[in-house]
Scaffold this active site. Structure first.
Site, PDB file in Angstrom:
ATOM      1  N   GLY A  11      60.560  91.524   6.627  1.00  0.00           N
ATOM      2  CA  GLY A  11      61.278  91.816   5.385  1.00  0.00           C
ATOM      3  C   GLY A  11      61.333  90.599   4.477  1.00  0.00           C
ATOM      4  O   GLY A  11      61.497  89.485   4.947  1.00  0.00           O
ATOM      5  N   ARG A  72      54.272  94.280   7.481  1.00  0.00           N
ATOM      6  CA  ARG A  72      54.461  94.489   8.917  1.00  0.00           C
ATOM      7  C   ARG A  72      53.062  94.861   9.410  1.00  0.00           C
ATOM      8  O   ARG A  72      52.403  95.705   8.811  1.00  0.00           O
ATOM      9  CB  ARG A  72      55.476  95.602   9.161  1.00  0.00           C
ATOM     10  CG  ARG A  72      56.837  95.234   8.559  1.00  0.00           C
ATOM     11  CD  ARG A  72      57.996  95.884   9.284  1.00  0.00           C
ATOM     12  NE  ARG A  72      59.175  95.030   9.196  1.00  0.00           N
ATOM     13  CZ  ARG A  72      60.054  95.050   8.192  1.00  0.00           C
ATOM     14  NH1 ARG A  72      59.900  95.880   7.183  1.00  0.00           N
ATOM     15  NH2 ARG A  72      61.090  94.245   8.200  1.00  0.00           N
ATOM     16  N   ASP A 103      62.805  87.442  13.669  1.00  0.00           N
ATOM     17  CA  ASP A 103      62.483  87.365  15.096  1.00  0.00           C
ATOM     18  C   ASP A 103      61.134  87.999  15.445  1.00  0.00           C
ATOM     19  O   ASP A 103      60.393  87.473  16.265  1.00  0.00           O
ATOM     20  CB  ASP A 103      63.579  88.070  15.918  1.00  0.00           C
ATOM     21  CG  ASP A 103      64.726  87.125  16.256  1.00  0.00           C
ATOM     22  OD1 ASP A 103      64.540  85.896  16.164  1.00  0.00           O
ATOM     23  OD2 ASP A 103      65.806  87.625  16.617  1.00  0.00           O
ATOM     24  N   THR A 125      65.306  85.760   6.389  1.00  0.00           N
ATOM     25  CA  THR A 125      65.776  87.150   6.462  1.00  0.00           C
ATOM     26  C   THR A 125      67.209  87.193   5.947  1.00  0.00           C
ATOM     27  O   THR A 125      67.992  86.301   6.265  1.00  0.00           O
ATOM     28  CB  THR A 125      65.682  87.726   7.901  1.00  0.00           C
ATOM     29  OG1 THR A 125      66.478  88.896   7.996  1.00  0.00           O
ATOM     30  CG2 THR A 125      66.185  86.748   8.945  1.00  0.00           C
ATOM     31  N   ASP A 127      69.655  89.107   6.628  1.00  0.00           N
ATOM     32  CA  ASP A 127      70.700  89.562   7.563  1.00  0.00           C
ATOM     33  C   ASP A 127      71.418  88.451   8.340  1.00  0.00           C
ATOM     34  O   ASP A 127      72.457  88.694   8.923  1.00  0.00           O
ATOM     35  CB  ASP A 127      70.111  90.530   8.595  1.00  0.00           C
ATOM     36  CG  ASP A 127      69.798  91.898   8.009  1.00  0.00           C
ATOM     37  OD1 ASP A 127      70.049  92.101   6.807  1.00  0.00           O
ATOM     38  OD2 ASP A 127      69.309  92.765   8.757  1.00  0.00           O
ATOM     39  N   ASP A 129      70.371  87.341  11.130  1.00  0.00           N
ATOM     40  CA  ASP A 129      70.381  87.919  12.481  1.00  0.00           C
ATOM     41  C   ASP A 129      69.491  87.167  13.468  1.00  0.00           C
ATOM     42  O   ASP A 129      69.010  87.742  14.431  1.00  0.00           O
ATOM     43  CB  ASP A 129      69.963  89.396  12.409  1.00  0.00           C
ATOM     44  CG  ASP A 129      68.569  89.583  11.835  1.00  0.00           C
ATOM     45  OD1 ASP A 129      67.969  88.596  11.379  1.00  0.00           O
ATOM     46  OD2 ASP A 129      68.091  90.719  11.835  1.00  0.00           O
ATOM     47  N   ARG A 171      71.652  95.286  10.001  1.00  0.00           N
ATOM     48  CA  ARG A 171      71.436  96.356  10.992  1.00  0.00           C
ATOM     49  C   ARG A 171      72.110  96.059  12.311  1.00  0.00           C
ATOM     50  O   ARG A 171      72.750  96.888  12.909  1.00  0.00           O
ATOM     51  CB  ARG A 171      69.932  96.543  11.230  1.00  0.00           C
ATOM     52  CG  ARG A 171      69.341  97.637  10.387  1.00  0.00           C
ATOM     53  CD  ARG A 171      67.881  97.788  10.672  1.00  0.00           C
ATOM     54  NE  ARG A 171      67.243  96.467  10.662  1.00  0.00           N
ATOM     55  CZ  ARG A 171      66.058  96.197  10.164  1.00  0.00           C
ATOM     56  NH1 ARG A 171      65.339  97.159   9.661  1.00  0.00           N
ATOM     57  NH2 ARG A 171      65.561  94.967  10.189  1.00  0.00           N
TER      58      ARG A 171
END
Ligand code: ATP
Length: 320
Positions: A11, A72, A103, A125, A127, A129, A171
């Site tokens: 992303g 992707r 990741d 990213t 997020d 995360d 997410r």
């Protein structure tokens, strides 16, 4: 390494351009040749690789998205794909790759290192995360965008004495929701890390605040919790307060990166090239405290995620 490449994968996130710029300019400063790969690992497989110069990265530091494009790549995500990408690098004489992504992209970087091409990961990213890093490029911009959007929603929520349920990105990580919730004064913030009780955490909170005179309410929900429409309907049913749901979505992924994202991206890109210059590989550049350090990719991928319980407690205690 003498001839390195840089790509963005997974992303997109605001600040990726600042990271690419930093990698390109640092490499040139260190006397290396540097190549830009378009469309992530797909571009590596297809040879979408262009030599970069100082001016190739002009006028991108302030832009969101990624000028190298991202993708992707299901093809790369196979042993044959990784082998093919490594062969392509050897063909081009590329002996180091900086991968800016999440990741998933780091797993790819680990596999490509295994196939003989030294790789360094840089966390990009929105997020936040990535367990090994306390900060990821794009996170600050995304939070500020969410905050500004919710401030706007608040104006209309207040005018109508309503409740607004706003879903923000994240997410598997509630960091955007938690921080944004605090920043906008949400009455409740729902994150995937903490299970919630509808009556206690929403209805009771809203009713109590209503008794003390509060007339409009913002509930922030992380994407990973989801069901914002249903949560909204149920709030209206159980409290009688007119409620509206808004899913902010991809607006949070775009926009000009904040100062923090530009500076962190510049520092991380610099560190990545230093590692390649020093003959290091299979490392991921991370932020710990305010310091930029690096870890082995495999170890980084296995680190447990942490959640700021104290910050969560603060958000709970201030939501009244
Ligand atoms: P974000 O979290 O922002 O979506 P990400 O980097 O985690 O970013 P992914 O879609 O998971 O995004 O990964 C990007 C690409 O990395 C994949 O399309 C694939 O090509 C490659 N990749 C992911 N996992 C692996 C793996 N286990 N081995 C090799 N390559 C992988």
């Amino acid at each position: 390494a003498k001839k390195i490449a840089v790509l963005t994968s997974g992303g997109d996130a605001p600040g990726m351009n600042a990271a690419v710029r930093s990698v390109v300019r640092t490499a040139i400063s260190f006397g290396m040749e540097v190549y830009g790969v378009k469309h992530g690992y797909n571009g590596l497989l297809r040879g979408e690789v262009d030599k970069m110069y100082l001016r190739s990265v002009s006028n991108i530091i302030q832009h969101g998205g990624t000028s190298l494009f991202t993708a992707r790549s299901p093809e790369f995500n196979t042993p044959e794909g990784v082998q093919k990408a490594a062969d392509k690098c050897r063909e081009l004489g590329i002996d180091g790759v900086v991968v800016i992504g999440g990741d998933g992209s780091f797993r790819g970087a680990r596999d490509l290192t295994g196939a003989g091409i030294p790789c360094i990961g840089v966390p990009g990213t929105i997020d936040n995360d990535i367990s090994s890093s306390e900060y990821t490029i794009g996170y600050d911009t995304a939070m500020n965008t969410a905050m500004e959007m919710i401030d706007r929603i608040r104006d209309t929520t207040e005018s109508h004495d309503r409740c607004s349920v706003v879903e923000v990105m994240g997410r598997r990580c509630g960091d955007i929701a938690l921080n944004t919730g605090i920043a906008v004064g949400a009455i409740a913030t729902l994150v995937p890390e903490v299970p919630f009780d509808f009556e206690k955490d929403l209805v009771d909170r809203i009713k109590y605040a209503q008794q003390t005179g509060k007339r409009h309410f913002i509930v922030v929900v992380a994407e990973g919790v989801g069901h914002s429409e249903e949560i909204c309907k149920r709030i209206q049913e159980e409290t009688g307060i007119e409620s509206r749901a808004t899913i902010l979505g991809h607006v949070q992924r775009g926009g000009s990166p904040t100062l923090r994202d530009r500076v962190v991206a510049s520092r991380m890109g610099y560190h990545a090239v230093e590692l390649l210059r020093d003959g290091k590989s299979n490392r991921v550049v991370v932020m710990q405290g305010e310091r930029i350090v690096d870890f082995d990719i495999t170890e980084a991928l296995n680190m447990p995620r942490t959640f700021d319980e104290k910050l969560y407690k603060i958000s709970q205690d201030l939501s009244r």
